[in-house]
Design a protein around this motif. Structure first.
Motif: not given
Lengths: 370, 312, 279
Positions: B35-39, C172-176, C180-182, C188-189
């Motif tokens: 969830a915390t990394r980009e492409a 971010e994990e919660a948002a995902a 939500a997309v990246r 927003h976060v």
């Protein structure tokens, strides 16, 4: 050494931390200052140590007014809540610190210091840790080193601020026993602050219960637990069931139900007829009656039965006059089985002992009841 | 469990917050989680763009100094550095730093002690005032001393009568240097000492230590890395200051020229190789400063982590 | 009987250290700064106004403020990107780059000034690439911008970086997990949390740029009405022994700096509130 504080007042801005507190701590006793956070217990301890100054009142050490004496000269041992060990010094240097800071004329020789430090480390059973740094110790070990460090200056009194607060449950129990044993060996007048009633009752010779900057009750553990003087103390020391009612002659009327007069512990005539009162009963002081025809006690409905320990706990909801209230009763598992209780069942609660307080004074205590 | 968790240096106005993070690489925490990394494309685009920017704006000037310095060979380089005027500039630069650093060090410790260990009204205002020199243009920093000590300044006539020279002389340069480096140590120590609280000091006092013993045996060992950090920054700025010193110096060769001023004079005389040679000396100083700073950060982080061990 | 206890402080040295702090602060900073304001009062308001609104001075304000704003904006964008890369990604040479970000703090401004001039002059490494494109940097207003970008970069990186490091991955994990997309997560976060720090960095870079002197004067060319910065106007007046004139311009700059200082303090309070970091 005996300690006496008289009429101590302390405010922080608008907040009254201590309100005319007067207390005696006799020589050689281990006393617990017990109360919820913000009740002023730590402030009182710091005032006795000289780390804080009172707005008014006096601190007498052995009958002598110590209000003007700097903490350096008071000869108190203070154990801080988070130990405040000097992190850049070894355990040995920490314990030796107080002796090394003495003016040259009074300072023991390095040899004497070494002997004394090892004696103290042996006392706290941690001699093998002398060369470690505080960061390398467990919480319980730090606590004992902090104690050894405080004892090194041969204090006349020992003051401990939440000594077990930062430890996990198992270590805490061990240290409790250990502190009691240590005190029995040293007999140094000691005061410790705690918010844990079990800790206070188990360790101390005497317990001082504090709330909102005032002393609620002072007494031996047995005494304060058996005979709480105020609703606050009742609520703070263990779980409690409350019955809001009105005095009706000898009895107390709760809604449509009546609490029998023979179990009330107040003397007849204490309350006026019709006075609003609150009656307190511990969970083990309530009996459950399943007989549908019974009229004594207060009507309730079983909501949950928790029977996994030695004793079973029955949770009940009030009905009739006690709608929305919850009760808790402690029974043996055999009793539960004998009664054949089921969830949702209508029963009556009959107290075996009730302590009655007037409504206003009970207000403060009811909030803190656990 | 230690009650006070250590915070990285809080942000204060003026110059920039340093951080003790140095040690570990936090990136793994982000890169290993879905969830915390980009492409990869986005990631390398960001890295590419930011590093190009970094290279063009920061790296190239640094390289340029070193290359330009040696453009005409080692001989010219050494001649420029061993020139008597250059040597006297080195001397004056060292004098200014040797006076300014201890003065601001003592001030920083005193201010941090008062602010971090005691409660009093107007504390935040005082912190803002201490930060003030950072928000003043260096040119104005020089100007204010001209207004006080200059020929037409408040004390000018009196100083003239007693034959004391401050402006266009060494004392003015020292004063201007003290001003521009004023807050460094204090701003480094205040948050650090606030975060450490005063329990250890109280423990020392309960154990009978007097004020000096408490400071020397308990406080100082706890703040030594922050102190060193502040000194490194103070020193770098003291040796490198240009604008403020330029105003009060008078640019008298061999007398009131510091190294940065000497660079300017050489450059304006079109002695580019010599100018860059002297500049390379200052660039080296900058690199040493950054190296020391990184090392101190590392040590401080390590010391901090050590103190966190075994707490739970 | 109930005599109030003597009030005291347990730790020693309060009077000594606070007294010394105030005395030293007054002597080095406050009194000399007051001199600037007192000196201005020797001018009538009309005289003052005439000095600070002279066309050449006004042109310098436009250049200084305009270029400082632009430089701070550029730094906000690239500084955020750089901080992001340093915190979130692993790549070779990262530690070295992290250490070198502070170069503009450590490198004397005069050195930076001549280095940038050498780079962007017509025959310089970068200048000769831009020359065919018709872009001139050195000795033009654009040169001022380049110097101000150089000195401002660390302010943004170093204010944003610790906040980025503190960010809880769970947010971010919660948002995902909520779909939500990246980009949405960033927008927003993450950005709302970073915004106060980013603005603080921007304001710090801006404040520094407005007062900057050393790195700019070499590359600016200092052509009246075109590439003169405001601090240079003060120097120019001083060289003409026009102390009151120099002081009047200094007062304008100081008022601006103090206002910005207040804004920055406000922004930092906001940062603290947003992120729960205590001051």
């Amino acid at each position: 050494m005996s300690i006496r504080v008289s009429n101590i007042d302390k405010r922080f801005g608008d907040f009254v931390a201590l309100d005319k507190v007067t207390l005696d701590f006799p020589t050689g006793e281990l006393v617990a200052l017990l109360g919820p956070s913000g009740c002023g217990k730590t402030t009182l301890l710091r005032i006795i140590a000289g780390l804080e100054s009172a707005d008014a009142g006096r601190v007498l050490l052995d009958g002598e007014d110590a209000s003007g004496t700097h903490v350096r000269e008071r000869q108190v041992g203070f154990v801080f809540q988070h130990y405040a060990l000097f992190r850049h010094m070894t355990v040995f240097d920490n314990v030796a610190f107080g002796m090394r800071m003495k003016p040259r004329a009074q300072r023991p020789s390095e040899k004497q210091i070494r002997a004394k430090v090892h004696e103290l480390l042996n006392l706290v059973q941690l001699d093998w840790l002398a060369d470690r740094f505080p960061a390398q110790l467990s919480g319980g070990q730090r606590q004992r080193i902090a104690l050894a460090r405080a004892l090194a200056v041969e204090p006349r009194v020992l003051l401990l601020d939440e000594p077990f607060g930062a430890l996990d449950a198992k270590v805490r129990k061990e240290l409790r026993r250990w502190l009691r044993k240590l005190h029995d060996e040293l007999h140094i007048t000691s005061i410790f602050v705690t918010h844990d009633q079990e800790e206070a009752l188990e360790v101390a010779d005497r317990v001082v219960l504090m709330n909102r900057g005032r002393v609620e009750q002072v007494g031996a553990p047995e005494e304060v637990y058996r005979r709480p003087a105020t609703p606050f103390v009742y609520g703070f020391l263990g779980s409690v069931n409350l019955f809001h009612g009105r005095v009706d002659g000898e009895a107390v009327r709760v809604g449509e139900d009546v609490l029998p007069p023979d179990v009330l512990t107040h003397e007849a005539g204490t309350f006026d007829h019709g006075a609003e009162v609150v009656a307190f009963a511990r969970p083990h002081e309530l009996d459950i009656v399943v007989d549908a025809g019974a009229t004594a006690g207060v009507a309730a409905r079983v909501s949950r039965i928790l029977a996994f320990g030695v004793t079973a706990r029955v949770e009940l909801d009030g009905v009739n006059g006690t709608n929305g209230q919850h009760f808790e009763v402690e029974l043996t598992r055999d009793q539960v089985a004998a009664l054949g209780l089921a969830e949702g069942q209508a029963v009556r609660l009959v107290p075996s002992r009730l302590k009655v307080f007037e409504r206003e004074t009970a207000g403060a205590g009811a909030g803190a009841a656990a | 469990m230690d009650g006070e968790t250590y915070r990285e240096e809080p942000l204060m106005s003026g110059a920039v917050a340093m951080q003790w993070s140095g040690a570990g690489d936090s990136a793994a925490r982000f890169e290993t989680k879905a969830a915390t990394r980009e492409a990869p494309l986005v990631k390398w685009l960001i890295i590419g763009l930011s590093l190009s920017f970094f290279a063009v704006f920061l790296l190239m000037p640094l390289v340029a100094v070193l290359v330009e310095a040696l453009r005409k060979g080692w001989e010219t380089y050494l001649t420029a550095l061993l020139d008597p005027d250059a040597l006297s500039a080195v001397k004056l630069t060292l004098i200014a730093a040797v006076i300014a650093v201890p003065l601001n060090l003592v001030f920083g410790v005193a201010a941090a002690w008062a602010i971090a260990k005691f409660e009093f009204r107007g504390k935040h205002f005082l912190i803002t005032l201490i930060d003030l020199p950072f928000s003043v243009s260096p040119v104005i920093a020089g100007l204010i001393y001209v207004l006080v000590f200059g020929a037409q300044g408040w004390l000018g006539p009196w100083l003239y009568e007693h034959d004391i020279r401050i402006i266009f002389a060494v004392p003015g340069i020292v004063l201007a240097t003290v001003f521009v480096t004023f807050p460094f140590v204090a701003r480094e120590l205040i948050p650090l000492m606030e975060a450490q609280g005063k329990e250890e000091e109280e423990a020392a006092v309960v154990l009978g230590a007097n004020g000096w013993q408490t400071f020397w045996h308990v406080t100082l060992p706890n703040i030594k890395w922050g102190l060193m950090y502040g000194v490194i920054l103070t020193n770098a700025r003291a040796m490198g200051e240009f604008g403020a010193v330029s105003v009060v110096s008078g640019h008298i060769r061999g007398e009131t020229n510091t190294l940065p001023l000497h660079v300017e004079i050489l450059y304006n005389e079109y002695q580019f190789a010599a100018a860059f040679a002297v500049a390379s000396l200052l660039a080296m100083l900058a690199l040493v400063t950054l190296g020391l700073k990184t090392w101190v950060e590392h040590r401080a982080a390590a010391a901090h982590n050590e103190n966190q061990d075994g707490t739970s | 009987m109930n005599a109030p206890a003597r009030s005291f402080r347990v730790l020693p040295g309060f009077r000594l250290t606070l007294g010394y702090t105030l005395a030293y602060l007054s002597l080095i900073v406050l009194v000399p700064l007051a001199a600037v304001f007192l000196k201005t009062f020797t001018l009538t308001f009309d005289q003052f106004w005439a000095v600070v609104t002279a066309p050449r001075v006004v042109a310098s304000y436009k250049l200084s403020f305009g270029m400082s704003l632009l430089a701070a904006a550029i730094n906000a964008v690239f500084g955020l990107m750089l901080a992001w890369a340093l915190v979130r990604y692993r790549f070779p040479g990262k530690k070295l780059i992290d250490a070198l970000v502070d170069l503009p703090f450590a490198l004397p401004t005069a050195v930076a000034g001549i280095a940038l001039t050498a780079l962007y002059a017509k025959n310089g490494w970068i200048g000769q690439l831009l020359e065919p494109l018709g872009i001139q940097v050195a000795f033009k207003p654009l040169g001022v911008l380049v110097a101000l970008v150089f000195i401002g970069l660390p302010f943004v990186v170093r204010t944003v970086q610790p906040i980025l490091e503190d960010l809880d991955t769970e947010l971010e994990e919660a948002a995902a997990s909520l779909g939500a997309v990246r980009w949405q997560i960033f927008r927003h976060v993450i950005l709302p949390v970073l915004l106060p720090a980013l603005l603080t960095g921007f304001a710090l870079a801006f404040a520094r740029a407005v007062g900057e002197y050393g790195s700019v004067i070499f590359i600016a060319g200092n052509i009246p009405m075109v590439s003169e910065i405001t601090p240079l106007m003060i120097i120019t007046k001083l060289e003409q022994y026009d102390y009151t004139g120099a002081t009047a311009i200094a007062v304008v700059m100081l008022m601006f700096s103090f206002t910005l200082l207040l804004v920055i303090n406000g922004l930092q309070a906001w940062t603290a509130k947003r992120t729960g970091r205590n001051r």
